[in-house]
Design a protein around this motif. Structure first.
Motif, mmCIF file in Angstrom:
data_model
loop_
_atom_site.group_PDB
_atom_site.id
_atom_site.type_symbol
_atom_site.label_atom_id
_atom_site.label_comp_id
_atom_site.label_asym_id
_atom_site.label_seq_id
_atom_site.Cartn_x
_atom_site.Cartn_y
_atom_site.Cartn_z
ATOM 1 N N MET A 45 -6.203 -3.302 -13.903
ATOM 2 C CA MET A 45 -5.348 -3.330 -12.720
ATOM 3 C C MET A 45 -6.198 -3.586 -11.475
ATOM 4 N N HIS A 46 -5.587 -4.221 -10.477
ATOM 5 C CA HIS A 46 -6.266 -4.486 -9.218
ATOM 6 C C HIS A 46 -6.112 -3.290 -8.278
ATOM 7 N N LYS A 47 -7.126 -3.084 -7.455
ATOM 8 C CA LYS A 47 -7.113 -1.939 -6.532
ATOM 9 C C LYS A 47 -6.460 -2.338 -5.212
ATOM 10 N N LEU A 48 -5.469 -1.541 -4.791
ATOM 11 C CA LEU A 48 -4.702 -1.810 -3.580
ATOM 12 C C LEU A 48 -5.042 -0.786 -2.510
ATOM 13 N N GLY A 49 -5.153 -1.248 -1.274
ATOM 14 C CA GLY A 49 -5.392 -0.351 -0.151
ATOM 15 C C GLY A 49 -4.147 -0.183 0.699
ATOM 16 N N LEU A 50 -3.872 1.047 1.112
ATOM 17 C CA LEU A 50 -2.738 1.340 1.986
ATOM 18 C C LEU A 50 -3.250 1.836 3.331
ATOM 19 N N ILE A 51 -2.784 1.199 4.411
ATOM 20 C CA ILE A 51 -3.016 1.746 5.750
ATOM 21 C C ILE A 51 -1.793 2.568 6.078
ATOM 22 N N GLY A 52 -1.946 3.883 6.028
ATOM 23 C CA GLY A 52 -0.814 4.784 6.150
ATOM 24 C C GLY A 52 -0.937 5.729 7.336
ATOM 25 N N GLY A 53 -0.171 6.798 7.255
ATOM 26 C CA GLY A 53 -0.091 7.732 8.373
ATOM 27 C C GLY A 53 0.802 7.220 9.482
ATOM 28 N N LEU A 54 1.595 6.192 9.166
ATOM 29 C CA LEU A 54 2.338 5.455 10.209
ATOM 30 C C LEU A 54 3.857 5.487 9.981
ATOM 31 N N SER A 55 4.429 6.548 9.528
ATOM 32 C CA SER A 55 4.012 7.940 9.548
ATOM 33 C C SER A 55 3.641 8.438 8.138
ATOM 34 N N TRP A 56 3.234 9.704 8.064
ATOM 35 C CA TRP A 56 2.870 10.263 6.761
ATOM 36 C C TRP A 56 4.080 10.333 5.836
ATOM 37 N N THR A 57 5.288 10.501 6.397
ATOM 38 C CA THR A 57 6.479 10.614 5.552
ATOM 39 C C THR A 57 6.740 9.305 4.799
ATOM 40 N N ILE A 84 21.850 -3.525 0.889
ATOM 41 C CA ILE A 84 20.814 -3.138 1.840
ATOM 42 C C ILE A 84 19.448 -3.532 1.276
ATOM 43 N N TYR A 85 18.717 -4.295 2.047
ATOM 44 C CA TYR A 85 17.355 -4.666 1.680
ATOM 45 C C TYR A 85 16.411 -3.642 2.300
ATOM 46 N N ASP A 86 15.999 -2.688 1.473
ATOM 47 C CA ASP A 86 15.139 -1.600 1.921
ATOM 48 C C ASP A 86 13.691 -2.080 1.934
ATOM 49 N N CYS A 87 13.172 -2.303 3.135
ATOM 50 C CA CYS A 87 11.839 -2.895 3.269
ATOM 51 C C CYS A 87 10.754 -2.025 2.643
ATOM 52 N N THR A 88 10.918 -0.710 2.691
ATOM 53 C CA THR A 88 9.923 0.180 2.093
ATOM 54 C C THR A 88 9.791 -0.086 0.599
ATOM 55 N N GLY A 89 10.927 -0.067 -0.089
ATOM 56 C CA GLY A 89 10.896 -0.281 -1.529
ATOM 57 C C GLY A 89 10.443 -1.673 -1.912
ATOM 58 N N ILE A 90 10.923 -2.676 -1.186
ATOM 59 C CA ILE A 90 10.552 -4.060 -1.496
ATOM 60 C C ILE A 90 9.059 -4.277 -1.280
ATOM 61 N N HIS A 91 8.542 -3.756 -0.178
ATOM 62 C CA HIS A 91 7.122 -3.906 0.145
ATOM 63 C C HIS A 91 6.250 -3.165 -0.869
ATOM 64 N N ALA A 92 6.628 -1.913 -1.173
ATOM 65 C CA ALA A 92 5.863 -1.132 -2.147
ATOM 66 C C ALA A 92 5.828 -1.830 -3.499
ATOM 67 N N ASN A 93 6.943 -2.416 -3.895
ATOM 68 C CA ASN A 93 6.985 -3.101 -5.185
ATOM 69 C C ASN A 93 6.201 -4.408 -5.184
ATOM 70 N N ALA A 94 6.071 -5.030 -4.009
ATOM 71 C CA ALA A 94 5.158 -6.186 -3.909
ATOM 72 C C ALA A 94 3.727 -5.729 -4.157
ATOM 73 N N GLY A 95 3.414 -4.521 -3.669
ATOM 74 C CA GLY A 95 2.098 -3.950 -3.947
ATOM 75 C C GLY A 95 1.903 -3.693 -5.438
ATOM 76 N N VAL A 96 2.948 -3.243 -6.099
ATOM 77 C CA VAL A 96 2.891 -3.009 -7.546
ATOM 78 C C VAL A 96 2.621 -4.307 -8.286
ATOM 79 N N GLU A 97 3.309 -5.373 -7.884
ATOM 80 C CA GLU A 97 3.089 -6.681 -8.514
ATOM 81 C C GLU A 97 1.633 -7.114 -8.383
ATOM 82 N N PHE A 98 1.056 -6.824 -7.198
ATOM 83 C CA PHE A 98 -0.365 -7.189 -7.025
ATOM 84 C C PHE A 98 -1.252 -6.365 -7.953
ATOM 85 N N ILE A 99 -0.983 -5.067 -7.998
ATOM 86 C CA ILE A 99 -1.789 -4.186 -8.865
ATOM 87 C C ILE A 99 -1.742 -4.641 -10.317
ATOM 88 N N LEU A 100 -0.571 -4.959 -10.794
ATOM 89 C CA LEU A 100 -0.391 -5.303 -12.196
ATOM 90 C C LEU A 100 -0.759 -6.766 -12.501
#
Length: 229
Positions: A1-13, A212-228
């Motif tokens: 798997m590929h390693k993904l970086g998250l810039i977070g805290g924007l917000s922590w929730t 509803i196009y939930d950007c959080t879920g769509i974006h996170a799953n794009a990250g999953v596609e990259f990892i896999l």
């Protein structure tokens, strides 16, 4: 798997939701005891929240650039910035590193285009709803957007910064968003873009009149596609 970086805290929730979505998806795909190989740079949101002036955005850009460079140096092969509003400085951050940063509006726009959505309402904090940096990315994928509702934008700003970013979920805010989405569904649109990573906390993205196009879920799953991938 590929390693993904998250810039977070924007917000922590919202960062917690990214972490949860990505790990659950990786586990579903890989099974066993597998989880996602992630690097997380969690910033102090107070230092970048509520940017209003160009000087504010300059400060935010420097913080995001520093975070992106640290993640790249630590071995991340791609990055997600876990906040819609911070993509206002995307070009500057992407220009400072050699690894790709997956743009949230790009992955959402591609999904909408693939599913034939041509008219939508964009819902988020004020800068996302009103400024060109986000809207233009969706329009480039053939999505026509309703004009920004300033009253809604102001109310969402209060809900996000006073409640959701500090982990408070209010029934009043849930009811308000449900009412607004019901009103939007009466207009000439095919879908709603939920372009605030915290709004998922008070909007049931699977139980509304419009898709509803939930950007959080769509974006996170794009990250999953990259990892896999």
């Amino acid at each position: 798997m590929h390693k993904l970086g998250l810039i977070g805290g924007l917000s922590w929730t919202s960062t917690a939701r990214y972490y949860e979505i990505i790990n659950k998806a990786v586990h579903r795909a890989k099974g066993g005891q597998h989880s996602a190989p992630l690097l997380i740079e969690s910033l102090d949101f107070a230092t970048v929240a509520g940017c209003a002036t160009e000087e504010d955005w300059d400060i935010a850009a420097v913080q995001l650039i520093d975070a992106a460079r640290r993640l790249e140096g630590a071995g991340a092969e791609a990055l997600l910035i876990c906040a819609n509003s911070m993509y206002r400085v995307y070009d500057r951050v992407q220009g400072a590193v050699d690894i790709p940063i997956l743009h949230i509006a790009e992955v959402v726009g591609r999904k909408m285009q693939a599913e034939g959505v041509e008219k939508a309402a964009l819902i988020g904090t004020r800068n996302v709803m009103t400024e060109k940096f986000y809207r233009q990315r969706l329009v480039a994928h053939g999505v026509s957007l309703l004009p920004a509702d300033m009253e809604l934008a102001e109310r969402i700003d209060r809900i996000v910064y006073d409640e959701l970013t500090v982990g408070k979920v209010s029934r009043d805010s849930e009811r308000y968003m449900k009412s607004e989405l019901t009103d939007i569904a009466k207009q000439d649109v095919q879908a709603v873009v939920l372009a605030c990573t915290e709004l998922e906390l008070i909007v049931d993205v699977k139980a509304n009149v419009l898709p509803i196009y939930d950007c959080t879920g769509i974006h996170a799953n794009a990250g999953v596609e990259f990892i896999l991938g």
